[in-house]
Motif scaffolding. Structure first.
Motif, PDB file in Angstrom:
ATOM      1  N   MET A 167       6.000  -8.279  -2.299  1.00 15.39           N
ATOM      2  CA  MET A 167       5.841  -7.071  -1.501  1.00 15.39           C
ATOM      3  C   MET A 167       6.862  -7.078  -0.357  1.00 15.39           C
ATOM      4  SD  MET A 167       3.256  -5.581  -3.020  1.00 15.39           S
ATOM      5  CE  MET A 167       2.488  -4.410  -1.912  1.00 15.39           C
ATOM      6  N   THR A 168       7.305  -5.877   0.002  1.00 15.95           N
ATOM      7  CA  THR A 168       8.257  -5.723   1.092  1.00 15.95           C
ATOM      8  C   THR A 168       7.660  -4.812   2.155  1.00 15.95           C
ATOM      9  OG1 THR A 168      10.106  -5.951  -0.455  1.00 15.95           O
ATOM     10  CG2 THR A 168      10.596  -5.018   1.717  1.00 15.95           C
ATOM     11  N   THR A 169       7.798  -5.180   3.405  1.00 14.88           N
ATOM     12  CA  THR A 169       7.308  -4.365   4.513  1.00 14.88           C
ATOM     13  C   THR A 169       8.420  -3.441   4.986  1.00 14.88           C
ATOM     14  OG1 THR A 169       5.781  -6.105   5.201  1.00 14.88           O
ATOM     15  CG2 THR A 169       6.302  -4.397   6.816  1.00 14.88           C
ATOM     16  N   THR A 200       4.106   0.546   9.590  1.00 14.30           N
ATOM     17  CA  THR A 200       4.737  -0.149   8.474  1.00 14.30           C
ATOM     18  C   THR A 200       3.825  -0.064   7.256  1.00 14.30           C
ATOM     19  OG1 THR A 200       3.786  -2.278   9.129  1.00 14.30           O
ATOM     20  CG2 THR A 200       6.006  -1.760   9.923  1.00 14.30           C
ATOM     21  N   ILE A 201       4.442  -0.088   6.082  1.00 14.45           N
ATOM     22  CA  ILE A 201       3.714  -0.069   4.817  1.00 14.45           C
ATOM     23  C   ILE A 201       4.298  -1.129   3.900  1.00 14.45           C
ATOM     24  CG2 ILE A 201       3.062   2.370   4.950  1.00 14.45           C
ATOM     25  CD1 ILE A 201       5.417   2.979   3.059  1.00 14.45           C
ATOM     26  N   GLU A 202       3.559  -1.431   2.837  1.00 10.92           N
ATOM     27  CA  GLU A 202       4.035  -2.405   1.854  1.00 10.92           C
ATOM     28  C   GLU A 202       4.537  -1.680   0.607  1.00 10.92           C
ATOM     29  OE1 GLU A 202       4.155  -5.695   2.408  1.00 10.92           O
ATOM     30  OE2 GLU A 202       3.368  -5.348   4.428  1.00 10.92           O
ATOM     31  N   ARG A 203       5.720  -2.045   0.164  1.00  8.25           N
ATOM     32  CA  ARG A 203       6.252  -1.549  -1.106  1.00  8.25           C
ATOM     33  C   ARG A 203       6.172  -2.675  -2.134  1.00  8.25           C
ATOM     34  NH1 ARG A 203       6.107   3.915  -0.973  1.00  8.25           N
ATOM     35  NH2 ARG A 203       7.615   4.838   0.474  1.00  8.25           N
ATOM     36  N   ARG A 204       5.852  -2.290  -3.383  1.00  5.16           N
ATOM     37  CA  ARG A 204       5.719  -3.308  -4.427  1.00  5.16           C
ATOM     38  C   ARG A 204       7.072  -3.906  -4.778  1.00  5.16           C
ATOM     39  NH1 ARG A 204       5.332   1.490  -7.898  1.00  5.16           N
ATOM     40  NH2 ARG A 204       6.994   1.455  -9.485  1.00  5.16           N
ATOM     41  N   GLU A 225      -3.596   1.003  -6.300  1.00  4.86           N
ATOM     42  CA  GLU A 225      -3.026   0.943  -4.962  1.00  4.86           C
ATOM     43  C   GLU A 225      -2.622   2.341  -4.491  1.00  4.86           C
ATOM     44  OE1 GLU A 225      -2.873  -1.757  -3.040  1.00  4.86           O
ATOM     45  OE2 GLU A 225      -3.901  -2.854  -4.652  1.00  4.86           O
ATOM     46  N   TYR A 254       2.578   5.922  -1.334  1.00  2.40           N
ATOM     47  CA  TYR A 254       3.123   6.356  -0.051  1.00  2.40           C
ATOM     48  C   TYR A 254       4.438   7.087  -0.301  1.00  2.40           C
ATOM     49  CZ  TYR A 254      -0.199   2.997   1.943  1.00  2.40           C
ATOM     50  OH  TYR A 254      -1.324   2.309   2.291  1.00  2.40           O
ATOM     51  N   SER A 266       9.711   7.358   4.944  1.00  6.78           N
ATOM     52  CA  SER A 266       9.801   5.903   5.016  1.00  6.78           C
ATOM     53  C   SER A 266      11.227   5.466   4.699  1.00  6.78           C
ATOM     54  CB  SER A 266       8.821   5.252   4.033  1.00  6.78           C
ATOM     55  OG  SER A 266       9.047   5.700   2.707  1.00  6.78           O
TER      56      SER A 266
END
Length: 347
Positions: free
Chosen positions: A1-3, A20-24, A125, A128, A132
Motif C-alpha cells: 500500500m502507498t500513502t 491522506t489515503i491508501e492506494r493499493r 475496500e 477514492y 488526490s
C-alpha cells in the motif's frame, strides 16, 4: 500500500479537507497514474452532501481524471510509462454480463459498475477518486488522451464529455437533426460543442439570456430563454432530440411539447428531488422521455478521439486544491464558466 495526499469530505455536508489515503499496490494488470488534473462535477457535490443517497465517508470525490502513467503491472499491454491517460466514472465491472461483453460496462447487470469513488471494489475496500496525487486502476478502465487535447481541458470530458456524447450518438444526432440543449453549465456547454461538431442544428434553452453570447460562441445556432412563455409557443414541435442537462425538476410537459413526432427528451441531469411526468403530454406525436448514463470504455475512447479531431475541450477555470470548498459553493450558485478543474500539484 502507498500513502498519498488527497482532499476528502470527512462526513456528509462537511467541508473537504486535506488528508491522506491508501492506494493499493500495482497489480499485474494495473497502471499507476500520476494525476495532473481533476474536474469538479456537480455529482461530486451531490454525493459529498448525501444528496442522492447515503455515501461512504471519508469520501474523496473526483471522476474526471487526467494524468500520466508512472508505473505499469507486469502483464499490462495497453499502456506504457509516460502515456497521457484518463479515468472516468468507473474503474471496474463484472466483465461477464451481456452488457459488459457488449461494451456497455456502465450498464453492468452483474452488480453494477464499480464507481471511481463512493463505492467499494471487489475486495470490499472503498474507492477514492481524483482529488488526490495518484490512482491505481486496471488497464481495461483507463483511456488514452490524444495528443490534440491538453490534459486540463480533457479532464472534464471523462464525465461531462461522455455523458453528453453517448446520448447524442445513440439518438442519431448529426446533419439534418435539430437538437436542443437545456442548460449551459458544466454538462450543457460540452453538449453544445459536441452536437455542433456532429453537424446538428443546435439550440440552447436556458433560464435567461445571460449566457447567450457564450452559447453562440460555443457552437449554438440559436439561444432562447425558457423564462419567456413565448419560447414554448415559438418552438413547439421543433426538435428531434432535447438533451436535458440540468439537475433540477422541470415542467416536462412544456419541454415535451417542443419535440417533433418521434422526438426524444433525454435526461442526463439527475435532480435530488422526485420529478413528475404527465403522460398525456407524450400522446399524439409518439414522443418519448428517456435517460442516459455515461458511456462504456470503448465509447469513451471514441469520444476523446472525436473531441481531439474537432478541437472540442471543456471551458475551464483552473483552481488550487485549497479553493475546492469555494468552488463547490460557486457551482451550486451557477457561478462558473464552465467547469472547475483542480491542479492536483497543489494537493
Amino acid at each position: 500500500m502507498t500513502t498519498v495526499a488527497a482532499y476528502a469530505a470527512p462526513a456528509p455536508k462537511a467541508p473537504l479537507e486535506r488528508t491522506t489515503i491508501e492506494r493499493r499496490p500495482v497489480g499485474a494488470h494495473d497502471v499507476l497514474i500520476d494525476i495532473k488534473f481533476a474536474g469538479i462535477c456537480h455529482s461530486d457535490i451531490h454525493q459529498a452532501r448525501d444528496g442522492w443517497s447515503e455515501g461512504i465517508f471519508p469520501m474523496v470525490p473526483g471522476h474526471e481524471i487526467a494524468g500520466v502513467v508512472t508505473e505499469v503491472g507486469p502483464e499490462v499491454t495497453k499502456f506504457s510509462v509516460g502515456d497521457r491517460v484518463g479515468v472516468g466514472c468507473m474503474v471496474d465491472s463484472c466483465r461477464e454480463c451481456d452488457n459488459c461483453k457488449a461494451g456497455l460496462e456502465q450498464y453492468c447487470t452483474g452488480g453494477g459498475p464499480t464507481l471511481t469513488y463512493n463505492d467499494t471494489d471487489k475486495q470490499g475496500e472503498p474507492t477514492y477518486g481524483g482529488y488526490s496525487e495518484n490512482v491505481v486502476v486496471n488497464e481495461d478502465f483507463v483511456v488514452r488522451i490524444p495528443d490534440g487535447l491538453e490534459l486540463d481541458v480533457a479532464a472534464p470530458l471523462l464525465c461531462a464529455g461522455i455523458t453528453t456524447y453517448s446520448p447524442l450518438r445513440h439518438w442519431g444526432v448529426g446533419p439534418g437533426k435539430k437538437v436542443a440543449v437545456v442548460g449551459l453549465g458544466g454538462l450543457g456547454h460540452v453538449g453544445v460543442k459536441i452536437a455542433h461538431a456532429l453537424g446538428a442544428e443546435v439550440t440552447v434553452l436556458s433560464q435567461s439570456l445571460r449566457k447567450k453570447d457564450d452559447g453562440l460562441r460555443l457552437g449554438a445556432d440559436h439561444y432562447y430563454a425558457t423564462s419567456d412563455p413565448k419560447t414554448f409557443e415559438e418552438l413547439a414541435g421543433t426538435f428531434d432530440v432535447i438533451l436535458n442537462t440540468v439537475s433540477a425538476p422541470l415542467d416536462f410537459a412544456e419541454y415535451v411539447s417542443l419535440l417533433r413526432t418521434d422526438g426524444t427528451l433525454v435526461n442526463v441531469g439527475l435532480p435530488e428531488e422526485p420529478v413528475q411526468i404527465t403522460l398525456q403530454s407524450m400522446f399524439g406525436q409518439r414522443r418519448s422521455i428517456s435517460s442516459s448514463g455515461i458511456g462504456g470504455i470503448a465509447e469513451t475512447q471514441e469520444m476523446l478521439d472525436f473531441c481531439a479531431e474537432h478541437g472540442v475541450g471543456a471551458e475551464i477555470e483552473l483552481i488550487g486544491a485549497e479553493e475546492i470548498n469555494d468552488a463547490y459553493e460557486r457551482v451550486t450558485a451557477s457561478d462558473v464558466r464552465y467547469r472547475f478543474v483542480i491542479d492536483t500539484a497543489t494537493i
